[in-house]
Design a protein around this motif. Structure first.
Motif, mmCIF file in Angstrom:
data_model
loop_
_atom_site.group_PDB
_atom_site.id
_atom_site.type_symbol
_atom_site.label_atom_id
_atom_site.label_comp_id
_atom_site.label_asym_id
_atom_site.label_seq_id
_atom_site.Cartn_x
_atom_site.Cartn_y
_atom_site.Cartn_z
ATOM 1 N N HIS A 75 36.409 27.524 33.320
ATOM 2 C CA HIS A 75 35.150 27.568 34.075
ATOM 3 C C HIS A 75 33.957 27.937 33.185
ATOM 4 N N GLU A 95 36.082 34.888 37.809
ATOM 5 C CA GLU A 95 37.128 34.406 36.900
ATOM 6 C C GLU A 95 36.551 34.057 35.532
ATOM 7 N N HIS A 126 43.094 31.344 32.688
ATOM 8 C CA HIS A 126 42.516 31.354 34.037
ATOM 9 C C HIS A 126 42.972 32.592 34.806
ATOM 10 N N ALA A 127 42.423 32.750 36.005
ATOM 11 C CA ALA A 127 42.898 33.766 36.947
ATOM 12 C C ALA A 127 43.041 33.073 38.297
ATOM 13 N N GLU A 142 41.954 23.363 39.994
ATOM 14 C CA GLU A 142 41.392 23.542 38.648
ATOM 15 C C GLU A 142 40.670 22.275 38.185
#
Ligand SMILES: [Zn+2]
Length: 473
Positions: A245, A260, A318-319, A352
């Motif tokens: 992101h 995130e 990522h989270a 995603e």
């Protein structure tokens, strides 16, 4: 048309005509209302060396006409249907002095209902102006992406960064050039890097020669320890780290507001420090970040950058998030050539892969084509290597925290599609789980995560010597 939609109405031509007239009057009023009523909801500026972005978010789609002037370089945009508002004036103050591309922004009422915005640039640029339809938390967006005319080459950026680190006493003024400050310094890994990349083929070319070509020896000969033969493994090992992101795309947001994009960048920085301080079999490692700041990088561009620097591994960080706060634990994903390994994996990959829509990809830019071209190039070898990498990473993360799934899962993640680089996506924890969100925020856990990923990467290379593999694909 609305008149025809009511056939039950008995009167004939006269009132039918008046109905039609009334209809067109309503339409006309509608247009005027849109022209007058567009309101600006937010303005944002995302500076980065690669490009700087200006976003104007509004409740209706804005119509803009752009003019680019080369000397001095500036972009003028006339936005129709709005009046100068406090939000637009805010833009002027939002430009930071250290913005790599934007020198300043001026706004003014050019004509009734037309606002002119002038973006003064620091150097020759290639601006892109486009609109984005509403998505996620955003309404309509008008976007100006200001790319420098000389694009930032990821490889040169990596070399420049290496130079800064290896020559701390050198003046910083020339730090962005790729000129080695001390070209014959013993064991200069930068020299290795330059020599290596001078000879290494592009991703699709034939394998490199087994011995260094005549241009390489000056660097190899100066190595300490007197290694007479520079072997194939005598090179820098590059690990591409891909913090998910960024910029307009915050990624998932935790119940306490943790974004995130911020925590994954922090973990990537910690992991970079560890990688840059590590050697594998005597070869120095170097981390390359696909995103080193808070700005949007399209998924295809992330893959393209990793290939440009000929990364040996690609680790996307990522989270996770889910609709219920109870979901928890880390998971690791590899690409799938056929279907996803579970419904949840497919759902996550879809989520995603939406990053480009939220982050704001210009559909007319070449990034889309690059991504599409890579789509069908994935190989069984890449997936097998990725599964091996994912398995050791999962094992190490399992030692410091809970796992969501005990095995590496597979799905069609766009960012894992470099056909020649083992690539995994790590969902470090569930940011939607209040407990795990708190852990993700804590510096101690971020360090533990970076340590675990580092151990996994080292273990992977111990079992899979980097050069033999990277030369063979
Ligand atoms: Zn994510």
């Amino acid at each position: 048309m609305t008149a025809d939609a009511h056939p039950a109405r008995p009167p004939r031509s006269p009132s039918r005509r008046s109905l039609l007239q009334a209809g067109s009057l309503v339409l006309l009023l509608g247009t005027q209302q849109i022209a007058r009523g567009a309101s600006i909801l937010a303005v944002r500026v995302w500076p980065a060396p690669e490009y700087s972005r200006v976003t104007i978010e509004s409740d209706t789609k804005l119509v803009a006409k752009q003019f680019f002037v080369t000397t001095p370089p500036r972009l003028a945009v006339d936005i129709e249907g709005i009046d100068l508002s406090p939000e637009l004036r805010e833009l002027v103050a939002k430009v930071k002095p250290d913005d790599p591309n934007i020198a300043g922004i001026r706004v003014g009422q050019n004509a009734p209902g037309v606002v002119r915005l002038v973006v003064d640039l620091k150097q020759a640029a290639q601006p892109q102006v486009f609109t984005l339809p509403p998505i996620a938390a955003y309404q309509h967006r008008l976007v100006f992406d200001l790319y420098p005319a000389e694009p930032v080459d990821p490889l040169e950026a990596l070399i420049a960064e290496r130079l800064r680190d290896t020559t701390p006493a050198a003046p910083t003024a020339g730090a962005t050039t790729a000129q080695p400050a001390k070209p014959h310094e013993p064991a200069d890994p930068l020299g290795d890097l330059i020599a290596q990349h001078a000879h290494r083929p592009g991703p699709s070319a034939t394998p490199a020669p087994a011995e260094p070509t005549p241009a390489a020896p000056p660097v190899a000969a100066n190595r300490p320890g007197g290694r007479a033969t520079a072997t194939q493994t005598d090179r820098i090992i590059i690990v591409a780290l891909d913090p998910g992101h960024g910029g307009e795309d915050p990624g998932a947001i935790g119940p306490a507001g943790t974004r995130e994009k911020d925590v994954v960048l922090r973990v990537a920085h910690l992991l970079r420090d560890r990688i840059n301080a590590t050697t594998v079999g005597g070869n120095p490692m170097r981390a390359f970040l696909t995103r080193d700041g808070d700005y949007f990088v399209p998924l295809g561009t992330r893959v393209e950058k990793a290939r440009r620097v000929q990364a040996d591994l690609f680790v996307s960080i990522h989270a996770d998030a889910f609709t219920t706060p109870a979901a928890r634990g880390a998971s690791v994903f590899a690409l799938s050539q056929s279907g996803a390994s579970s419904t949840a994996a497919r759902w996550l990959a879809n989520k995603e892969n939406q990053a480009d829509l939220v982050g704001g990809l210009n559909v007319q830019s070449k990034d889309r084509h690059v991504q599409r071209a890579l789509l069908d190039m994935s190989t069984t070898a890449q997936i097998n290597d990725s599964l091996a990498l994912g398995t050791v990473l999962l094992g190490e993360i399992g030692n410091i925290g809970r796992l969501h799934k005990p095995r590496v899962e597979q799905a069609g993640f766009a960012v894992l599609k470099a056909p020649d680089i083992p690539s995994v996506l790590v969902e470090t924890a569930f940011i939607s789980n209040p407990e795990e969100e708190a852990r993700l925020r804590s510096s101690a856990y971020q360090q533990q995560l970076a340590d675990a990923l580092m151990r996994g990467i080292t273990r992977y290379f111990a079992k899979n010597p980097p050069l033999a593999r990277s030369r063979s694909v």
